[in-house]
Design a protein around this motif. Structure first.
Motif, short mmCIF file in Angstrom:
data_model
loop_
_atom_site.label_atom_id
_atom_site.label_comp_id
_atom_site.label_asym_id
_atom_site.label_seq_id
_atom_site.Cartn_x
_atom_site.Cartn_y
_atom_site.Cartn_z
N GLY A 57 22.71 41.54 29.51
CA GLY A 57 23.63 42.43 28.93
C GLY A 57 24.20 43.47 29.70
O GLY A 57 24.99 44.40 29.47
N GLU A 58 23.61 43.68 31.12
CA GLU A 58 23.84 44.83 31.84
C GLU A 58 25.04 44.52 32.86
O GLU A 58 25.56 45.39 33.46
N TYR A 59 25.37 43.18 32.90
CA TYR A 59 26.74 42.82 33.84
C TYR A 59 27.90 43.30 33.34
O TYR A 59 28.20 43.35 32.03
N GLN A 60 28.54 43.85 34.17
CA GLN A 60 29.88 44.56 34.01
C GLN A 60 31.01 43.41 34.24
O GLN A 60 32.14 43.65 34.93
N ILE A 61 30.93 42.24 33.76
CA ILE A 61 31.65 41.22 33.86
C ILE A 61 31.98 40.27 32.55
O ILE A 61 31.22 40.58 31.46
N THR A 62 32.97 39.46 32.59
CA THR A 62 33.19 38.77 31.25
C THR A 62 32.27 37.43 31.54
O THR A 62 31.82 36.86 32.37
N ALA A 63 31.96 36.59 30.55
CA ALA A 63 31.04 35.47 30.52
C ALA A 63 32.26 34.47 30.98
O ALA A 63 33.12 34.38 31.09
N ASN A 64 31.35 33.25 31.43
CA ASN A 64 32.25 31.92 31.88
C ASN A 64 32.09 31.12 30.61
O ASN A 64 32.36 29.88 30.98
N SER A 65 32.11 31.52 29.54
CA SER A 65 32.16 30.60 28.23
C SER A 65 32.89 31.39 27.27
O SER A 65 32.85 32.72 27.29
N VAL A 66 33.56 30.90 26.33
CA VAL A 66 34.07 31.53 25.30
C VAL A 66 32.90 31.78 24.10
O VAL A 66 32.03 31.35 24.14
N GLY A 67 33.46 32.88 23.37
CA GLY A 67 32.59 33.37 22.39
C GLY A 67 31.89 32.22 21.29
O GLY A 67 30.81 32.27 21.17
N ASP A 68 32.78 31.36 20.94
CA ASP A 68 32.15 30.31 20.31
C ASP A 68 31.04 29.48 20.88
O ASP A 68 30.17 28.75 20.13
N VAL A 69 30.85 29.31 22.31
CA VAL A 69 29.83 28.72 22.90
C VAL A 69 28.45 29.59 22.39
O VAL A 69 27.58 29.01 22.10
N PHE A 70 28.44 30.69 22.59
CA PHE A 70 27.43 31.42 22.05
C PHE A 70 26.95 31.57 20.61
O PHE A 70 25.84 31.25 20.10
N LEU A 71 28.12 31.52 19.83
CA LEU A 71 28.10 31.25 18.39
C LEU A 71 27.32 30.08 18.03
O LEU A 71 26.51 29.96 17.12
N ASP A 72 27.76 29.10 18.57
CA ASP A 72 27.16 27.58 18.58
C ASP A 72 25.62 27.72 18.85
O ASP A 72 25.04 26.73 18.11
N TYR A 92 27.79 40.85 16.05
CA TYR A 92 27.79 39.22 15.57
C TYR A 92 29.27 39.30 15.41
O TYR A 92 30.01 38.35 16.02
N TRP A 93 29.98 39.99 14.75
CA TRP A 93 31.43 40.11 14.29
C TRP A 93 32.18 40.25 15.52
O TRP A 93 33.61 39.89 15.68
N ARG A 94 31.91 41.24 16.61
CA ARG A 94 32.73 41.38 17.73
C ARG A 94 32.76 40.02 18.48
O ARG A 94 33.99 39.70 18.87
N ILE A 95 31.65 39.37 18.66
CA ILE A 95 31.91 37.89 19.12
C ILE A 95 32.65 37.01 18.47
O ILE A 95 33.44 36.10 18.79
N ARG A 96 32.43 37.17 17.07
CA ARG A 96 33.14 35.92 16.04
C ARG A 96 34.67 36.18 16.16
O ARG A 96 35.39 35.30 16.11
N ASP A 97 34.94 37.60 16.28
CA ASP A 97 36.51 38.19 16.27
C ASP A 97 36.96 37.39 17.63
O ASP A 97 38.43 37.60 17.78
N GLN A 98 36.37 37.08 18.61
CA GLN A 98 36.92 36.67 19.90
C GLN A 98 36.33 35.31 20.23
O GLN A 98 36.09 35.13 21.49
N ALA A 99 36.33 34.35 19.22
CA ALA A 99 35.60 33.28 19.39
C ALA A 99 36.09 32.24 20.35
O ALA A 99 35.35 31.50 21.00
N GLN A 100 37.53 32.48 20.62
CA GLN A 100 38.26 31.56 21.57
C GLN A 100 38.63 32.23 23.00
O GLN A 100 39.37 31.83 23.70
N GLU A 101 37.84 33.41 23.11
CA GLU A 101 38.12 34.11 24.25
C GLU A 101 36.70 34.56 24.88
O GLU A 101 35.68 34.38 24.44
N ALA A 102 37.06 34.81 26.39
CA ALA A 102 35.56 34.88 27.23
C ALA A 102 34.97 36.35 26.88
O ALA A 102 35.90 37.20 27.17
N PRO A 103 34.07 36.57 26.09
CA PRO A 103 33.56 37.96 25.79
C PRO A 103 33.06 38.69 27.12
O PRO A 103 32.49 37.99 28.09
N LEU A 104 32.83 40.24 26.79
CA LEU A 104 32.07 40.65 28.00
C LEU A 104 30.66 40.23 27.94
O LEU A 104 30.14 40.15 26.62
#
Length: 476
Positions: A57-72, A92-104
């Motif tokens: 959680g310390e990295y100041q970059i986006t993930a290389n997967s969309v949010g839904d991958v982590f929800l899975d 949880y809802w922050r990631i779910r609200d951007q399930a098809q985007e790459a979150p921070l």
């Protein structure tokens, strides 16, 4: 060895409760194998006061997967009871609200930390798994069918004897590894040139990056990123965005292999005009192009902008790409000059595993054999030493270790590195490790409970077991 100490025996030790170690525990709960592991005795050892996520959680970059991958990783019905409290979690809802985007990654880290703490509390309470937090693994001795794992907690030492050790303590970027890689390409850096680890720089905010490099920019010093992966292009963007206001005009990117882009399908890649090998660059399981080695999401957007327009992201900072595979003499000459004069060199060339001292019982050191991108290990993450001998019962698959390309994991044949990723940690990568550990424990007929032996004298001050954040009871 240390004089007065406690000795504890168990079936399996999970060393490190970061993304990889927790991935194994998530998967064990999901598949029901946690009960089997706990029956043989399971101790989790982590250096943090709040185990569960490492430094993700310390990295100041986006993930290389969309949010839904982590929800899975959280949505399996078998985990519904454990994860029910997440329904009230803003993370949880922050990631779910951007399930098809790459979150921070900071947002991913926040979610996975909450989920990990729920899993740890669950397995400690229901299966009597022991969690030793704020505990550092200092040495590991290999003794036939056992590992003697020396740990330190607040200055006090203890030995855990275990038949299996799952060891994922994170990764590090070794500058000597970079220098050796450059030397193999006929390239060098001046002896006094400092090498900045992208692992550290990618944790800095734009303000912190400006504070670090303002003087260098003002003096007209050049910046060079070495590497061609997700972290390299994330580094390009972070540096460009932070330092453009100070006058940075150009960043060099020195990369050995061609820049590879990720696409969900062959059709998508062709629609974007991307040239690829339909056999070597396509994962036979998923049909994805450059599934393991390609730039994804934000790094993909930055990469395409660099390749097509020669600028970094939404900035006007130019990116000069120099490929050093030897195919272009002029680029090799230019790369040599760039490295000779670079004021700032940023290493984005992968990780090596963070390891405690590994020894045989006679005290001789064990050096693990490395290959491109990680350790030379079998499909279950079991490594071998420099002599090619497998260390059966030891499993590493996290950052800096990785797993090799395997038909069951899925990857493009042209990928020669090691496979990482939170989803893989929670599914395929940890599944084979769990199977291997359980098979080993069954073969060795480990006792169905953790047995604790107090030797010489009970050390005062060892914390007793209470919740999922304290040590197990020191003796019984």
């Amino acid at each position: 060895m240390y004089g007065k100490y406690l000795e504890t025996s168990t079936g399996c030790v999970v060393g490190g409760a970061g993304p990889a170690g927790m991935g194994l525990l998530f998967n064990a709960v999901r598949t029901g194998t946690i009960a089997e592991l706990a029956q043989y005795g399971l101790i989790i050892v982590d250096a943090s006061a709040t185990p569960g996520i490492g430094r993700l959680g310390e990295y100041q970059i986006t993930a290389n997967s969309v949010g839904d991958v982590f929800l899975d990783c959280l949505r399996d019905p078998a985990m519904a009871e454990v994860f029910a409290p997440l329904q009230a979690s803003p993370a949880y809802w922050r990631i779910r609200d951007q399930a098809q985007e790459a979150p921070l990654l900071s947002q991913v880290g926040e979610l996975l930390l909450e989920a990990s703490q729920l899993v740890l509390d669950h397995i400690v309470a229901r299966y009597s798994v022991q969690l030793w937090s704020e505990t550092l693994i200092t040495e590991v001795f290999h003794d036939r069918d056992e590992y003697h794992i020396w740990v330190e907690h607040r200055g006090q030492k203890q030995c855990i004897r275990s038949h299996a050790l799952v060891l994922n303590l994170g990764g590090r970027q070794d500058p000597h590894n970079l220098l050796n890689g450059l030397a193999a390409q006929g390239l060098t850096l001046p002896p006094a040139r400092a090498i900045h680890s992208a692992d550290s720089l990618l944790r800095l905010t734009p303000r912190a990056l400006r504070a670090t490099f303002a003087t260098t920019v003002a003096q007209g010093g050049s910046f060079s990123v070495i590497g061609g992966s997700h972290s390299a292009f994330s580094m390009l963007e972070n540096i460009a965005v932070a330092l453009e206001p100070l006058g940075l005009a150009q960043v060099n990117l020195i990369h050995r292999s061609s820049i590879r882009l990720f696409y969900e399908s062959v059709e998508q890649a062709r629609a974007n005009g991307y040239a690829f090998d339909p056999v070597a660059d396509v994962c036979p399981i998923s049909g994805r192009v450059n599934r393991s080695g390609g730039l994804r999401y934000r790094a993909l957007a930055v990469g395409r902008e660099v390749l097509e327009r020669g600028v970094v992201g939404g900035t006007s900072v130019r990116a000069r790409l120099l490929q050093t595979d030897g195919s272009d003499v002029e680029q090799m000459r230019a790369a040599s000059e760039v490295l000779r004069t670079a004021a700032v060199v940023m290493q984005c060339t992968g990780y090596q595993p963070l390891l405690p001292q590994l020894r045989r019982m006679d005290g001789t050191a064990i050096e693990l054999r490395q290959v491109t991108g990680g350790l030379d290990s079998d499909p279950s993450g079991c490594p071998c030493d420099q002599g090619g001998r497998r260390l059966h019962g030891l499993h590493l698959f996290g950052l800096g270790s990785g797993l090799g390309v395997d038909p069951l994991l899925g990857s493009e044949p042209s990928f020669s590195g090691r496979i990482y990723g939170v989803w893989q940690f929670h599914h395929d990568a940890s599944r084979v490790v769990i199977d291997a550990v359980l098979q080993r424990l069954a073969d060795l007929a480990s006792p169905p409970a953790t047995v604790v032996h107090a030797h010489l004298e009970l050390i005062r001050g060892w914390p007793e077991r209470s919740s999922g954040s304290d040590w197990a009871e020191a003796a019984s």
